[in-house]
Motif scaffolding. Structure first.
Motif, PDB file in Angstrom:
ATOM      1  N   PRO A  29       4.854  14.516 -27.229  1.00  0.00           N
ATOM      2  CA  PRO A  29       3.920  14.875 -28.296  1.00  0.00           C
ATOM      3  C   PRO A  29       3.161  16.121 -27.843  1.00  0.00           C
ATOM      4  O   PRO A  29       2.910  16.292 -26.646  1.00  0.00           O
ATOM      5  CB  PRO A  29       2.965  13.680 -28.362  1.00  0.00           C
ATOM      6  N   GLY A  32      -1.859  21.877 -29.230  1.00  0.00           N
ATOM      7  CA  GLY A  32      -1.876  23.344 -29.301  1.00  0.00           C
ATOM      8  C   GLY A  32      -0.880  24.017 -28.379  1.00  0.00           C
ATOM      9  O   GLY A  32      -0.716  25.227 -28.408  1.00  0.00           O
ATOM     10  N   THR A  34      -1.198  24.749 -25.367  1.00  0.00           N
ATOM     11  CA  THR A  34      -1.804  25.688 -24.420  1.00  0.00           C
ATOM     12  C   THR A  34      -1.713  25.187 -22.984  1.00  0.00           C
ATOM     13  O   THR A  34      -1.950  25.923 -22.040  1.00  0.00           O
ATOM     14  CB  THR A  34      -3.300  25.931 -24.741  1.00  0.00           C
ATOM     15  N   PRO A  38       1.967  27.290 -20.354  1.00  0.00           N
ATOM     16  CA  PRO A  38       1.825  27.977 -19.072  1.00  0.00           C
ATOM     17  C   PRO A  38       2.211  27.127 -17.864  1.00  0.00           C
ATOM     18  O   PRO A  38       2.165  27.608 -16.737  1.00  0.00           O
ATOM     19  CB  PRO A  38       0.332  28.321 -19.009  1.00  0.00           C
ATOM     20  N   SER A  72      -7.014  13.232 -32.391  1.00  0.00           N
ATOM     21  CA  SER A  72      -6.469  13.848 -31.171  1.00  0.00           C
ATOM     22  C   SER A  72      -6.195  15.334 -31.356  1.00  0.00           C
ATOM     23  O   SER A  72      -6.164  16.073 -30.388  1.00  0.00           O
ATOM     24  CB  SER A  72      -5.196  13.125 -30.736  1.00  0.00           C
ATOM     25  N   LEU A  76     -10.851  21.898 -29.294  1.00  0.00           N
ATOM     26  CA  LEU A  76     -12.033  21.823 -28.417  1.00  0.00           C
ATOM     27  C   LEU A  76     -13.217  22.498 -29.102  1.00  0.00           C
ATOM     28  O   LEU A  76     -14.336  21.992 -29.056  1.00  0.00           O
ATOM     29  CB  LEU A  76     -11.733  22.484 -27.068  1.00  0.00           C
ATOM     30  N   ILE A  98     -13.589  25.090 -20.223  1.00  0.00           N
ATOM     31  CA  ILE A  98     -12.123  25.204 -20.373  1.00  0.00           C
ATOM     32  C   ILE A  98     -11.738  26.525 -21.045  1.00  0.00           C
ATOM     33  O   ILE A  98     -12.198  26.834 -22.146  1.00  0.00           O
ATOM     34  CB  ILE A  98     -11.584  24.019 -21.205  1.00  0.00           C
ATOM     35  N   GLY A 115      -2.728  15.188 -20.303  1.00  0.00           N
ATOM     36  CA  GLY A 115      -2.008  15.939 -19.268  1.00  0.00           C
ATOM     37  C   GLY A 115      -1.158  14.973 -18.453  1.00  0.00           C
ATOM     38  O   GLY A 115      -1.601  13.872 -18.151  1.00  0.00           O
ATOM     39  N   ARG A 181     -17.494  22.211 -11.759  1.00  0.00           N
ATOM     40  CA  ARG A 181     -16.089  22.610 -11.566  1.00  0.00           C
ATOM     41  C   ARG A 181     -15.951  23.269 -10.203  1.00  0.00           C
ATOM     42  O   ARG A 181     -16.801  24.056  -9.813  1.00  0.00           O
ATOM     43  CB  ARG A 181     -15.677  23.632 -12.637  1.00  0.00           C
ATOM     44  N   LEU A 186      -6.310  28.091 -13.198  1.00  0.00           N
ATOM     45  CA  LEU A 186      -6.718  27.723 -14.551  1.00  0.00           C
ATOM     46  C   LEU A 186      -6.548  26.235 -14.784  1.00  0.00           C
ATOM     47  O   LEU A 186      -7.447  25.539 -15.239  1.00  0.00           O
ATOM     48  CB  LEU A 186      -5.845  28.461 -15.573  1.00  0.00           C
TER      49      LEU A 186
HETATM   50  C1  LIG Z   1      -6.099  30.505 -19.884  1.00  0.00           C
HETATM   51  C2  LIG Z   1      -6.076  28.990 -19.861  1.00  0.00           C
HETATM   52  C3  LIG Z   1      -7.126  28.316 -19.240  1.00  0.00           C
HETATM   53  C4  LIG Z   1      -7.137  26.914 -19.211  1.00  0.00           C
HETATM   54  N1  LIG Z   1      -8.170  26.273 -18.593  1.00  0.00           N
HETATM   55  C5  LIG Z   1      -8.174  24.922 -18.556  1.00  0.00           C
HETATM   56  C6  LIG Z   1      -9.235  24.221 -17.915  1.00  0.00           C
HETATM   57  O1  LIG Z   1     -10.168  24.805 -17.384  1.00  0.00           O
HETATM   58  N2  LIG Z   1      -9.197  22.852 -17.927  1.00  0.00           N
HETATM   59  C7  LIG Z   1      -8.193  22.159 -18.531  1.00  0.00           C
HETATM   60  O2  LIG Z   1      -8.219  20.933 -18.535  1.00  0.00           O
HETATM   61  N3  LIG Z   1      -7.185  22.798 -19.126  1.00  0.00           N
HETATM   62  C8  LIG Z   1      -7.136  24.145 -19.152  1.00  0.00           C
HETATM   63  N4  LIG Z   1      -6.106  24.787 -19.767  1.00  0.00           N
HETATM   64  C9  LIG Z   1      -5.009  23.995 -20.329  1.00  0.00           C
HETATM   65  C10 LIG Z   1      -5.172  23.634 -21.823  1.00  0.00           C
HETATM   66  O3  LIG Z   1      -5.652  24.735 -22.571  1.00  0.00           O
HETATM   67  C11 LIG Z   1      -6.113  22.447 -22.083  1.00  0.00           C
HETATM   68  O4  LIG Z   1      -5.869  21.398 -21.177  1.00  0.00           O
HETATM   69  C12 LIG Z   1      -5.979  21.932 -23.538  1.00  0.00           C
HETATM   70  O5  LIG Z   1      -6.992  21.027 -23.869  1.00  0.00           O
HETATM   71  C13 LIG Z   1      -4.623  21.284 -23.808  1.00  0.00           C
HETATM   72  O6  LIG Z   1      -4.574  20.997 -25.179  1.00  0.00           O
HETATM   73  P1  LIG Z   1      -3.287  21.345 -26.031  1.00  0.00           P
HETATM   74  O7  LIG Z   1      -3.504  20.821 -27.401  1.00  0.00           O
HETATM   75  O8  LIG Z   1      -2.922  22.775 -25.942  1.00  0.00           O
HETATM   76  O9  LIG Z   1      -2.206  20.462 -25.243  1.00  0.00           O
HETATM   77  P2  LIG Z   1      -0.641  20.617 -25.200  1.00  0.00           P
HETATM   78  O10 LIG Z   1      -0.268  21.783 -24.324  1.00  0.00           O
HETATM   79  O11 LIG Z   1      -0.073  20.591 -26.569  1.00  0.00           O
HETATM   80  O12 LIG Z   1      -0.276  19.260 -24.445  1.00  0.00           O
HETATM   81  C14 LIG Z   1      -0.756  18.994 -23.141  1.00  0.00           C
HETATM   82  C15 LIG Z   1      -0.203  17.657 -22.652  1.00  0.00           C
HETATM   83  O13 LIG Z   1      -0.697  16.605 -23.456  1.00  0.00           O
HETATM   84  C16 LIG Z   1       0.367  15.914 -24.137  1.00  0.00           C
HETATM   85  N5  LIG Z   1      -0.169  15.668 -25.478  1.00  0.00           N
HETATM   86  C17 LIG Z   1      -0.754  16.562 -26.316  1.00  0.00           C
HETATM   87  N6  LIG Z   1      -1.231  15.937 -27.416  1.00  0.00           N
HETATM   88  C18 LIG Z   1      -0.924  14.618 -27.264  1.00  0.00           C
HETATM   89  C19 LIG Z   1      -1.161  13.447 -28.062  1.00  0.00           C
HETATM   90  N7  LIG Z   1      -1.838  13.491 -29.202  1.00  0.00           N
HETATM   91  N8  LIG Z   1      -0.686  12.279 -27.603  1.00  0.00           N
HETATM   92  C20 LIG Z   1      -0.024  12.185 -26.420  1.00  0.00           C
HETATM   93  N9  LIG Z   1       0.216  13.243 -25.614  1.00  0.00           N
HETATM   94  C21 LIG Z   1      -0.237  14.443 -26.040  1.00  0.00           C
HETATM   95  C22 LIG Z   1       1.553  16.842 -24.066  1.00  0.00           C
HETATM   96  O14 LIG Z   1       2.760  16.113 -24.050  1.00  0.00           O
HETATM   97  C23 LIG Z   1       1.319  17.563 -22.753  1.00  0.00           C
HETATM   98  O15 LIG Z   1       1.759  16.799 -21.667  1.00  0.00           O
HETATM   99  C24 LIG Z   1      -6.069  26.187 -19.803  1.00  0.00           C
HETATM  100  C25 LIG Z   1      -5.013  26.880 -20.426  1.00  0.00           C
HETATM  101  C26 LIG Z   1      -5.014  28.262 -20.452  1.00  0.00           C
HETATM  102  C27 LIG Z   1      -3.871  28.969 -21.112  1.00  0.00           C
END
Ligand SMILES: Cc1cc2nc3c(=O)[nH]c(=O)nc-3n(C[C@H](O)[C@H](O)[C@H](O)COP(=O)(O)OP(=O)(O)OC[C@H]3O[C@@H](n4cnc5c(N)ncnc54)[C@H](O)[C@@H]3O)c2cc1C
Length: 280
Positions: A29, A32, A34, A38, A72, A76, A98, A115, A181, A186
């Motif tokens: 699943p 975003g 994000t 990476p 979910s 943020l 973040i 994560g 932190r 990142l």
């Molecule tokens: C420049 C940069 C800086 C960042 N800094 C931080 C930081 O300081 N701290 C931090 O924690 N993260 C950081 N991140 C990582 C990321 O941006 C965050 O963790 C963010 O909240 C992930 O959300 P997402 O929706 O993009 O997750 P996704 O990338 O879509 O998913 C992340 C993980 O969660 C799972 N997942 C997503 N949604 C669900 C759901 N509803 N149910 C079950 N599993 C799910 C996915 O399978 C994957 O394993 C950074 C990323 C970048 C590019």
């Protein structure tokens, strides 16, 4: 490094999402993306993705007088924009650490909680605030404590074949709270860690305190929290020293490098000293 993707589904309803997961139980699943994009851990794998961002229910925010439910796929920044809810302070402080504003626009709360190889930076705040989570799979939905997402060796354990629907955060004020932190890089992991402490004081005594550290693992010393609960303030210097020692031990046991373990134990002690100053 490009991610290899076999199949992507972008359902508009929860029923379609569950049907896809039934056919592809190993599908990941995602919100975003994000974190996924990476992360080198995903670059070499053949993945099927279940993109949840189009499902309206997962964007919902509902509030009662006791708790707030955050879908979910709420971003943020969507959480940060919620006005006048002091109970969300520790979570908001964690979210502000973040990425950048544009990352926080795309990144979802669910993605931060789920994560796979380390805990997102919001996880310790949600753990300290005693959040619960609703998971959905082909078998239906179930509410769990957020701690049920912590598995063996205190590593993340997101059940396969299910996804996070929503997070329920109790609307309880934490008068004293801090987010610290530490570490480079990142993404959270071995050396990129977040400490969250929340506490309340009643009648010059600590009425409740939760101390949670996450990186690759979650570290929580409940015996220490119980020992502090009910303690009169100001705490004797010896007590703050003992807490420093106990938390240091827990952090070292969890495999944190010595320098970082000392730094977080120092932060725990500093919080307790501040708390003592807050009692009058
Ligand atoms: C420049 C940069 C800086 C960042 N800094 C931080 C930081 O300081 N701290 C931090 O924690 N993260 C950081 N991140 C990582 C990321 O941006 C965050 O963790 C963010 O909240 C992930 O959300 P997402 O929706 O993009 O997750 P996704 O990338 O879509 O998913 C992340 C993980 O969660 C799972 N997942 C997503 N949604 C669900 C759901 N509803 N149910 C079950 N599993 C799910 C996915 O399978 C994957 O394993 C950074 C990323 C970048 C590019």
């Amino acid at each position: 490094m490009a991610m290899r993707v076999n199949e992507v589904a972008s359902p508009k309803t929860l029923a379609e999402a569950v049907a896809f997961l039934r056919r592809h139980p190993q599908a990941l699943p995602c919100g975003g993306c994000t974190r996924l994009l990476p992360d080198p851990a995903f670059a070499q794998k053949n993945l099927s993705l279940l993109s949840l961002g189009w499902i309206k229910e997962l964007q919902a925010i509902n509030r009662t007088d006791r708790y707030i439910d955050l879908g979910s796929c709420v971003s943020l920044n969507g959480v940060l924009a919620l006005p006048n809810i002091p109970a969300l302070d520790p979570l908001k402080k964690a979210l502000l650490t973040i990425g950048s504003a544009s990352i926080r626009n795309r990144a979802t709360l669910g993605g931060n909680i789920c994560g796979r190889d380390s805990f997102g930076s919001a996880f310790p705040a949600l753990s300290a605030m005693e959040a619960t989570v609703e998971l959905r799979s082909a078998a239906g939905t179930q509410w769990l404590s957020i701690h049920d997402l912590v598995g063996q060796d205190n590593l993340p354990a997101i059940p396969a074949g299910s996804f996070l629907d929503r997070v329920r955060v109790p609307l309880r004020d934490w008068e004293h709270n801090c987010i610290v932190r530490k570490g480079p890089g990142l993404l959270p992991g071995d050396t990129n860690i977040t400490l969250t402490i929340v506490a309340n004081i009643e009648k010059d005594a600590i009425s409740e305190i939760h101390i949670v550290l996450t990186g690759r693992q979650l570290v929580r010393n409940r015996a220490l929290e119980m020992r502090l609960t009910g303690k009169k303030l100001p705490l004797p210097a010896k007590e703050s020293e003992n807490c420093h020692h106990d938390f240091l031990e827990s952090a070292v046991e969890a495999g944190l490098p010595a320098g970082q373990a000392i730094a977080v134990a120092d932060s725990v002690r500093a919080f307790l000293v501040d708390l003592s100053g807050g009692a009058s």
